[in-house]
Write a protein that holds these residues in place. Structure first.
Motif, PDB file in Angstrom:
ATOM      1  N   SER A  97       0.797  -1.220   0.000  1.00 43.90           N
ATOM      2  CA  SER A  97       0.000   0.000   0.000  1.00 43.90           C
ATOM      3  C   SER A  97       0.832   1.273   0.000  1.00 43.90           C
ATOM      4  N   SER A  98       2.085   1.209   0.411  1.00 47.38           N
ATOM      5  CA  SER A  98       2.884   2.423   0.549  1.00 47.38           C
ATOM      6  C   SER A  98       3.373   2.987  -0.785  1.00 47.38           C
ATOM      7  N   GLY A  99       3.527   2.190  -1.809  1.00 48.60           N
ATOM      8  CA  GLY A  99       4.038   2.657  -3.090  1.00 48.60           C
ATOM      9  C   GLY A  99       5.548   2.818  -3.116  1.00 48.60           C
ATOM     10  N   THR A 100       6.212   2.435  -2.018  1.00 53.16           N
ATOM     11  CA  THR A 100       7.664   2.545  -1.984  1.00 53.16           C
ATOM     12  C   THR A 100       8.326   1.179  -1.996  1.00 53.16           C
ATOM     13  N   ARG A 101       7.614   0.187  -2.407  1.00 49.96           N
ATOM     14  CA  ARG A 101       8.179  -1.157  -2.483  1.00 49.96           C
ATOM     15  C   ARG A 101       7.600  -1.893  -3.685  1.00 49.96           C
ATOM     16  N   THR A 102       8.441  -2.712  -4.283  1.00 48.98           N
ATOM     17  CA  THR A 102       7.962  -3.623  -5.311  1.00 48.98           C
ATOM     18  C   THR A 102       7.615  -4.898  -4.557  1.00 48.98           C
ATOM     19  N   GLU A 103       6.350  -4.975  -4.143  1.00 48.52           N
ATOM     20  CA  GLU A 103       5.960  -6.036  -3.226  1.00 48.52           C
ATOM     21  C   GLU A 103       4.470  -6.333  -3.387  1.00 48.52           C
ATOM     22  N   TRP A 104       4.146  -7.617  -3.338  1.00 42.14           N
ATOM     23  CA  TRP A 104       2.758  -8.050  -3.405  1.00 42.14           C
ATOM     24  C   TRP A 104       2.437  -8.887  -2.184  1.00 42.14           C
ATOM     25  N   ARG A 105       1.209  -8.791  -1.727  1.00 38.55           N
ATOM     26  CA  ARG A 105       0.722  -9.590  -0.601  1.00 38.55           C
ATOM     27  C   ARG A 105      -0.299 -10.576  -1.153  1.00 38.55           C
ATOM     28  N   ILE A 106      -0.004 -11.849  -0.966  1.00 36.31           N
ATOM     29  CA  ILE A 106      -0.897 -12.910  -1.412  1.00 36.31           C
ATOM     30  C   ILE A 106      -1.708 -13.327  -0.192  1.00 36.31           C
ATOM     31  N   HIS A 107      -2.994 -13.014  -0.220  1.00 38.49           N
ATOM     32  CA  HIS A 107      -3.864 -13.268   0.920  1.00 38.49           C
ATOM     33  C   HIS A 107      -4.426 -14.688   0.845  1.00 38.49           C
ATOM     34  N   THR A 108      -4.155 -15.462   1.886  1.00 42.97           N
ATOM     35  CA  THR A 108      -4.664 -16.827   2.004  1.00 42.97           C
ATOM     36  C   THR A 108      -5.431 -16.924   3.317  1.00 42.97           C
ATOM     37  N   PRO A 109      -6.245 -17.943   3.501  1.00 44.57           N
ATOM     38  CA  PRO A 109      -6.949 -18.105   4.773  1.00 44.57           C
ATOM     39  C   PRO A 109      -5.996 -18.291   5.963  1.00 44.57           C
ATOM     40  N   ASP A 110      -4.779 -18.771   5.724  1.00 44.82           N
ATOM     41  CA  ASP A 110      -3.811 -19.013   6.800  1.00 44.82           C
ATOM     42  C   ASP A 110      -2.892 -17.831   7.059  1.00 44.82           C
ATOM     43  N   GLY A 111      -3.009 -16.744   6.297  1.00 43.24           N
ATOM     44  CA  GLY A 111      -2.146 -15.583   6.471  1.00 43.24           C
ATOM     45  C   GLY A 111      -1.666 -15.051   5.141  1.00 43.24           C
ATOM     46  N   GLU A 112      -0.760 -14.086   5.212  1.00 44.37           N
ATOM     47  CA  GLU A 112      -0.244 -13.452   4.006  1.00 44.37           C
ATOM     48  C   GLU A 112       1.129 -13.983   3.629  1.00 44.37           C
ATOM     49  N   VAL A 114       4.242 -12.690   1.413  1.00 44.86           N
ATOM     50  CA  VAL A 114       4.740 -11.452   0.815  1.00 44.86           C
ATOM     51  C   VAL A 114       5.813 -11.812  -0.210  1.00 44.86           C
ATOM     52  N   VAL A 115       5.576 -11.415  -1.454  1.00 39.18           N
ATOM     53  CA  VAL A 115       6.518 -11.657  -2.541  1.00 39.18           C
ATOM     54  C   VAL A 115       6.933 -10.299  -3.084  1.00 39.18           C
ATOM     55  N   GLY A 116       8.219 -10.081  -3.221  1.00 40.74           N
ATOM     56  CA  GLY A 116       8.707  -8.803  -3.722  1.00 40.74           C
ATOM     57  C   GLY A 116      10.174  -8.893  -4.043  1.00 40.74           C
ATOM     58  N   SER A 127      12.221 -11.972  -3.330  1.00 41.96           N
ATOM     59  CA  SER A 127      12.148 -12.383  -1.930  1.00 41.96           C
ATOM     60  C   SER A 127      10.740 -12.866  -1.633  1.00 41.96           C
ATOM     61  N   VAL A 128      10.654 -13.928  -0.831  1.00 41.54           N
ATOM     62  CA  VAL A 128       9.379 -14.494  -0.417  1.00 41.54           C
ATOM     63  C   VAL A 128       9.404 -14.601   1.094  1.00 41.54           C
ATOM     64  N   GLU A 129       8.353 -14.085   1.734  1.00 39.81           N
ATOM     65  CA  GLU A 129       8.278 -14.118   3.194  1.00 39.81           C
ATOM     66  C   GLU A 129       6.950 -14.722   3.619  1.00 39.81           C
ATOM     67  N   TRP A 130       7.019 -15.646   4.577  1.00 41.61           N
ATOM     68  CA  TRP A 130       5.838 -16.312   5.109  1.00 41.61           C
ATOM     69  C   TRP A 130       6.026 -16.452   6.609  1.00 41.61           C
ATOM     70  N   GLY A 152       8.189 -26.222  -4.123  1.00 44.50           N
ATOM     71  CA  GLY A 152       8.842 -26.153  -2.819  1.00 44.50           C
ATOM     72  C   GLY A 152       8.136 -25.198  -1.867  1.00 44.50           C
ATOM     73  N   LEU A 153       7.766 -24.032  -2.375  1.00 42.35           N
ATOM     74  CA  LEU A 153       7.053 -23.067  -1.543  1.00 42.35           C
ATOM     75  C   LEU A 153       5.662 -23.568  -1.181  1.00 42.35           C
ATOM     76  N   TYR A 154       5.012 -24.274  -2.101  1.00 37.34           N
ATOM     77  CA  TYR A 154       3.685 -24.844  -1.813  1.00 37.34           C
ATOM     78  C   TYR A 154       3.763 -25.799  -0.631  1.00 37.34           C
ATOM     79  N   ARG A 155       4.786 -26.658  -0.649  1.00 33.90           N
ATOM     80  CA  ARG A 155       4.966 -27.593   0.463  1.00 33.90           C
ATOM     81  C   ARG A 155       5.179 -26.856   1.782  1.00 33.90           C
ATOM     82  N   GLU A 156       6.028 -25.826   1.760  1.00 36.93           N
ATOM     83  CA  GLU A 156       6.334 -25.085   2.984  1.00 36.93           C
ATOM     84  C   GLU A 156       5.151 -24.282   3.492  1.00 36.93           C
ATOM     85  N   ILE A 157       4.389 -23.680   2.587  1.00 38.69           N
ATOM     86  CA  ILE A 157       3.333 -22.760   2.998  1.00 38.69           C
ATOM     87  C   ILE A 157       1.994 -23.458   3.206  1.00 38.69           C
TER      88      ILE A 157
END
Length: 164
Positions: A97-112, A114-116, A127-130, A152-157
């Motif tokens: 939302s800030s416009g100062t990052r190249t970053e997306w939030r993927i909303h799932t029922p278990d949380g967000e 963050v890919v950027g 970068s991927v953060e969970w 790999g990320l599917y298994r982890e997340i």
């Protein structure tokens, strides 16, 4: 686990679009760097040469940033598409939302999720953060092995909580 076989229990609600996310900090860095480099031309070529150098460097830098943002958006879109095909429930994909990052939030029922990353083509990083844990890699490396990265990320997340 095969990503091509969807889970029958999930009903994805993702609209299928990843919004654009231009980074104001990178654009500012490009303008400042172009200004400094152009100012070095003042004693040698005068104001016209400095203005031409500034314009050339600014346009080149902005172009490289837009290409980097496009690459990161393509990777994010590919990850989400593969996760949905495997049965993950994705509610939405929004940009920071800030416009100062190249970053997306993927909303799932278990949380967000963050890919950027850094969106500048020669040095683009993903970068991927969970849940506070993140990983970074070169964007070209991630794009080359998108299927393996998505699996790999599917298994982890998405499968980590199911195995508990």
């Amino acid at each position: 686990m095969q990503l091509e076989q969807p889970n029958q229990g999930a009903a994805p609600t993702w609209s299928g679009t990843v919004p654009s996310a231009v980074d104001g900090r990178v654009l500012g860095l490009i303008v400042v760097t172009a200004g400094l480099a152009a100012s070095m031309n003042l004693p040698y070529g005068g104001l016209p040469m400095a203005a031409a150098a500034f314009a050339l460097l600014s346009v080149g830098g902005v172009t490289l940033h837009l290409l980097g943002e496009r690459k990161l958006r393509r990777i994010t879109d590919g990850l989400v598409e593969r996760w949905v095909a495997a049965g993950a429930e994705i509610d939405a994909v929004t940009r920071s939302s800030s416009g100062t990052r190249t970053e997306w939030r993927i909303h799932t029922p278990d949380g967000e999720v963050v890919v950027g990353g850094v969106a500048l083509v020669p040095i683009a990083r993903l970068s991927v953060e969970w849940r506070g844990i993140g990983d970074t890699m070169a964007a070209s490396e991630a794009e080359a092995d998108l299927d393996g990265l998505a699996e790999g990320l599917y298994r982890e997340i998405f499968e980590f909580d199911a195995n508990r």
